[in-house]
Each structure stands twice: as C-alpha cells, then as structure tokens.
Design a protein around this motif. Structure first.
Motif, PDB file in Angstrom:
ATOM      1  N   ASP A 190       0.827  -1.208   0.000  1.00 18.20           N
ATOM      2  CA  ASP A 190       0.000   0.000   0.000  1.00 18.20           C
ATOM      3  C   ASP A 190       0.861   1.258   0.000  1.00 18.20           C
ATOM      4  N   ALA A 191       1.942   1.232   0.786  1.00 18.33           N
ATOM      5  CA  ALA A 191       2.816   2.406   0.877  1.00 18.33           C
ATOM      6  C   ALA A 191       3.426   2.748  -0.479  1.00 18.33           C
ATOM      7  N   ILE A 192       3.794   1.732  -1.252  1.00 14.43           N
ATOM      8  CA  ILE A 192       4.399   1.972  -2.564  1.00 14.43           C
ATOM      9  C   ILE A 192       3.380   2.583  -3.522  1.00 14.43           C
ATOM     10  N   ILE A 193       2.135   2.119  -3.459  1.00 13.83           N
ATOM     11  CA  ILE A 193       1.079   2.716  -4.287  1.00 13.83           C
ATOM     12  C   ILE A 193       0.911   4.192  -3.935  1.00 13.83           C
ATOM     13  N   LYS A 194       0.853   4.494  -2.650  1.00 14.06           N
ATOM     14  CA  LYS A 194       0.679   5.888  -2.204  1.00 14.06           C
ATOM     15  C   LYS A 194       1.836   6.756  -2.705  1.00 14.06           C
ATOM     16  N   LYS A 195       3.048   6.248  -2.530  1.00 17.07           N
ATOM     17  CA  LYS A 195       4.247   6.994  -2.937  1.00 17.07           C
ATOM     18  C   LYS A 195       4.235   7.269  -4.435  1.00 17.07           C
ATOM     19  N   THR A 196       3.752   6.302  -5.211  1.00 16.55           N
ATOM     20  CA  THR A 196       3.696   6.455  -6.667  1.00 16.55           C
ATOM     21  C   THR A 196       2.604   7.431  -7.083  1.00 16.55           C
ATOM     22  N   LEU A 197       1.484   7.441  -6.351  1.00 15.73           N
ATOM     23  CA  LEU A 197       0.372   8.338  -6.677  1.00 15.73           C
ATOM     24  C   LEU A 197       0.718   9.813  -6.470  1.00 15.73           C
ATOM     25  N   ILE A 198       1.496  10.119  -5.457  1.00 12.43           N
ATOM     26  CA  ILE A 198       1.708  11.510  -5.027  1.00 12.43           C
ATOM     27  C   ILE A 198       2.161  12.437  -6.164  1.00 12.43           C
ATOM     28  N   PRO A 199       3.201  12.090  -6.953  1.00  9.57           N
ATOM     29  CA  PRO A 199       3.623  13.041  -8.001  1.00  9.57           C
ATOM     30  C   PRO A 199       2.673  13.133  -9.201  1.00  9.57           C
ATOM     31  N   HIS A 200       1.610  12.325  -9.207  1.00  6.47           N
ATOM     32  CA  HIS A 200       0.673  12.323 -10.327  1.00  6.47           C
ATOM     33  C   HIS A 200      -0.583  13.151 -10.046  1.00  6.47           C
ATOM     34  N   ALA A 201      -0.587  13.913  -8.961  1.00  2.53           N
ATOM     35  CA  ALA A 201      -1.762  14.718  -8.612  1.00  2.53           C
ATOM     36  C   ALA A 201      -1.372  16.184  -8.455  1.00  2.53           C
ATOM     37  N   HIS A 202      -2.232  17.060  -8.984  1.00  3.03           N
ATOM     38  CA  HIS A 202      -2.004  18.496  -8.833  1.00  3.03           C
ATOM     39  C   HIS A 202      -2.132  18.909  -7.370  1.00  3.03           C
ATOM     40  N   GLN A 203      -3.091  18.318  -6.650  1.00  2.00           N
ATOM     41  CA  GLN A 203      -3.287  18.634  -5.235  1.00  2.00           C
ATOM     42  C   GLN A 203      -3.360  17.327  -4.448  1.00  2.00           C
ATOM     43  N   VAL A 204      -2.482  17.175  -3.480  1.00  2.00           N
ATOM     44  CA  VAL A 204      -2.423  15.972  -2.648  1.00  2.00           C
ATOM     45  C   VAL A 204      -3.036  16.294  -1.294  1.00  2.00           C
ATOM     46  N   ILE A 205      -4.106  15.582  -0.958  1.00  2.00           N
ATOM     47  CA  ILE A 205      -4.878  15.885   0.250  1.00  2.00           C
ATOM     48  C   ILE A 205      -4.855  14.669   1.163  1.00  2.00           C
ATOM     49  N   LEU A 206      -4.311  14.840   2.354  1.00  2.00           N
ATOM     50  CA  LEU A 206      -4.266  13.755   3.335  1.00  2.00           C
ATOM     51  C   LEU A 206      -5.491  13.825   4.233  1.00  2.00           C
ATOM     52  N   LEU A 207      -6.213  12.725   4.330  1.00  2.00           N
ATOM     53  CA  LEU A 207      -7.371  12.615   5.217  1.00  2.00           C
ATOM     54  C   LEU A 207      -6.937  11.794   6.421  1.00  2.00           C
ATOM     55  N   ALA A 208      -6.837  12.427   7.572  1.00  2.00           N
ATOM     56  CA  ALA A 208      -6.320  11.730   8.758  1.00  2.00           C
ATOM     57  C   ALA A 208      -6.983  12.270  10.015  1.00  2.00           C
ATOM     58  N   ASP A 209      -7.657  11.404  10.759  1.00  2.00           N
ATOM     59  CA  ASP A 209      -8.215  11.861  12.035  1.00  2.00           C
ATOM     60  C   ASP A 209      -7.086  12.031  13.048  1.00  2.00           C
ATOM     61  N   SER A 210      -7.380  12.704  14.128  1.00  2.00           N
ATOM     62  CA  SER A 210      -6.341  13.111  15.079  1.00  2.00           C
ATOM     63  C   SER A 210      -5.671  11.946  15.801  1.00  2.00           C
ATOM     64  N   SER A 211      -6.237  10.745  15.748  1.00  2.00           N
ATOM     65  CA  SER A 211      -5.585   9.593  16.375  1.00  2.00           C
ATOM     66  C   SER A 211      -4.294   9.221  15.648  1.00  2.00           C
ATOM     67  N   LYS A 212      -4.118   9.719  14.406  1.00  2.00           N
ATOM     68  CA  LYS A 212      -2.916   9.403  13.618  1.00  2.00           C
ATOM     69  C   LYS A 212      -1.746  10.332  13.932  1.00  2.00           C
ATOM     70  N   PHE A 213      -2.002  11.418  14.680  1.00  2.00           N
ATOM     71  CA  PHE A 213      -0.951  12.396  14.959  1.00  2.00           C
ATOM     72  C   PHE A 213       0.148  11.789  15.826  1.00  2.00           C
ATOM     73  N   ASN A 214       1.392  12.067  15.410  1.00  2.00           N
ATOM     74  CA  ASN A 214       2.579  11.592  16.125  1.00  2.00           C
ATOM     75  C   ASN A 214       2.582  10.075  16.306  1.00  2.00           C
ATOM     76  N   LYS A 215       1.977   9.377  15.340  1.00  2.00           N
ATOM     77  CA  LYS A 215       2.042   7.919  15.288  1.00  2.00           C
ATOM     78  C   LYS A 215       2.921   7.528  14.099  1.00  2.00           C
ATOM     79  N   THR A 216       3.622   6.403  14.243  1.00  2.00           N
ATOM     80  CA  THR A 216       4.491   5.915  13.176  1.00  2.00           C
ATOM     81  C   THR A 216       4.137   4.478  12.866  1.00  2.00           C
ATOM     82  N   ALA A 217       3.818   4.218  11.602  1.00  2.00           N
ATOM     83  CA  ALA A 217       3.579   2.852  11.138  1.00  2.00           C
ATOM     84  C   ALA A 217       4.868   2.313  10.502  1.00  2.00           C
ATOM     85  N   PHE A 218       4.771   1.216   9.800  1.00  2.00           N
ATOM     86  CA  PHE A 218       5.946   0.447   9.389  1.00  2.00           C
ATOM     87  C   PHE A 218       6.723   1.049   8.222  1.00  2.00           C
TER      88      PHE A 218
END
Length: 255
Positions: A190-218
């Motif tokens: 999933d991370a590789i798909i996300k990384k590949t998508l980013i440069p292909h969009a004029h506007q990159v919008i992250l949707l993240a609720d506050s439980s994700k703040f200062n959290k680190t995944a793999f």
C-alpha cells in the motif's frame, strides 16, 4: 449508543491502555457482563484484540495493519466529518485518485451526486460504492494483485498503470503522521502505491483523524512536504503543527 459505537470505544480503550480487565470494561460501559463478552468475542474473531486471564489485550504494533472493519469502527464520527469536508473540495469535472482506507471511503460516499467526475482507484470497496449508485462518474480501476483483507489491488500492474494518469486531486490516508517519520503506512504494498500516486496529482490531500498524529507505522511513503492539505478533526499538536506550517501544508478542520 449503537453496538458499533460501543465496540469502537472499547477498541479505543484497549488500544490506549494496552490491556484492560474485562470487569473494568463492564463497569466503564455500564452494560451486562454478557454484552461485553459478546463484544469482545466479535473483536477477537476479527483479530482486533486477544483475551487472556480476564483481560482484553491490544495486538497492534508498527507493522500490524488494523483490518478494514476495525478502522471503519474506530473514530467513525470524526471520519464522517472529514469525509464531508473533503468532498467539499471537489468540483464537477474533477479527476480524483482515491487511496484505500475507511476515511477515503467516507469522502467518496459524499461525491455520488456530483457530476462528471473521473475516479481512479485501486480500492474495490470504492469501486463497488460507485457501481451500486446512480453516479455518472467514470471509474478507472487500477489492475493488480488482490489484497483480500483490504479489498484493494496492489503490485507491479497497478504501479505500471499509474504512470499514465495525471489527476486534479489525490485523497490519501495514512497509518501515521509524525514529525520524525513523516507519512507512514502499515503495509509495504500500500505504501508503494501511495508513494507512486503523489507526483501524479495536482493537489495531494491527506485525510487523517487526530488519532494518527505523532504515530508511526511500518513503511514511510512521503514527507510532510509531500502533501498540500491535511483534512482532520482537530488541530495537530504544536510540534507537528509547526512542521506542517513550515512545509506549507494547508489545514482544514472538519467541524
């Protein structure tokens, strides 16, 4: 309170404390012992928790990807508000890439009546959402290997398809957003798909609720500067907010 809401709050309590005595959960929610044990049975069946010696124990680690049904339950009210706010950023005729994730699904579900959209996604859940609606959106499905647990398509076929598309907006989700690690996800595919998508969009919008703040995944898939906007339910803590502002990320709080 609905069953799903109660189970979401039980999960949050267990995740926050690491482990909780069953009797303490019964006391906290003021329902019968049998009701709580049924809730825990259902959460354990889907590998969201484990039970041992009268305790409910969290199973989450940095490489543990919470199942889609777990994420759907967690912070559902906040995600619903974020989805509405995100959908408000879309104009008729936009081309939009949707990441997998319960929050991107909320955004998609608020766009079914908007005309002439072009949707690019590897989320079969979002494909089904539009397929079963009266939306006139054009749906482009990225090919790839099926991840059954996420109902998404990943791998080289999906990546090779992406190179041909350039989009107005990209709605991303993340397992964590932090000062030191940036944007992270639990699963490498999933991370590789996300990384590949980013440069292909004029506007990159992250949707993240506050439980994700200062959290680190793999797996890291981007820096804070990789996104143009964060849509969330509350203002990030000071250290993260400062870094987002330095990275010129706009912040939209979903009321």
């Amino acid at each position: 309170m609905t069953i799903d809401e109660r189970r979401s709050l039980i999960l949050k309590k267990i995740e926050t404390q690491g482990s909780v005595l069953v009797k303490d959960i019964v006391s906290a929610f003021q329902v019968s012992d049998m009701t709580i044990r049924r809730d825990l049975d259902e959460l354990e069946k889907t590998n969201l928790i484990r039970r041992k010696h009268g305790k409910a124990i969290s199973v989450r680690g940095t490489s543990f990807e919470p199942p889609y049904q777990m994420r759907k339950l967690e912070h559902s009210a906040e995600k619903a508000r974020i989805g509405i706010a995100a959908a408000g950023l879309v104009e008729p005729g936009d081309s939009i890439a949707f990441d997998t994730g319960s929050t991107s699904f909320q955004a998609a579900s608020n766009l079914l009546n908007l005309s002439n959209l072009t949707i690019v996604t590897h989320s079969l859940t979002i494909v089904d959402l539009f397929r079963n609606s009266t939306s006139n959106a054009e749906i482009i499905v990225l090919g790839g290997k099926l991840r059954k647990e996420e109902n998404s398509l990943v791998g080289d076929i999906a990546l090779s398809t992406l190179k041909d598309f350039f989009l107005d907006k990209l709605f991303l989700c993340a397992g964590g957003i932090s000062c030191h690690a940036g944007l992270t996800e639990f699963n490498s595919d999933d991370a590789i798909i996300k990384k590949t998508l980013i440069p292909h969009a004029h506007q990159v919008i992250l949707l993240a609720d506050s439980s994700k703040f200062n959290k680190t995944a793999f797996h890291k898939f981007g820096d804070l500067s990789s996104i143009d906007m964060l849509v969330t339910d509350k203002m990030p803590p000071k250290d993260l907010l400062t870094m987002l502002q330095e990275s010129k990320v706009d912040i939209l709080i979903a009321k």
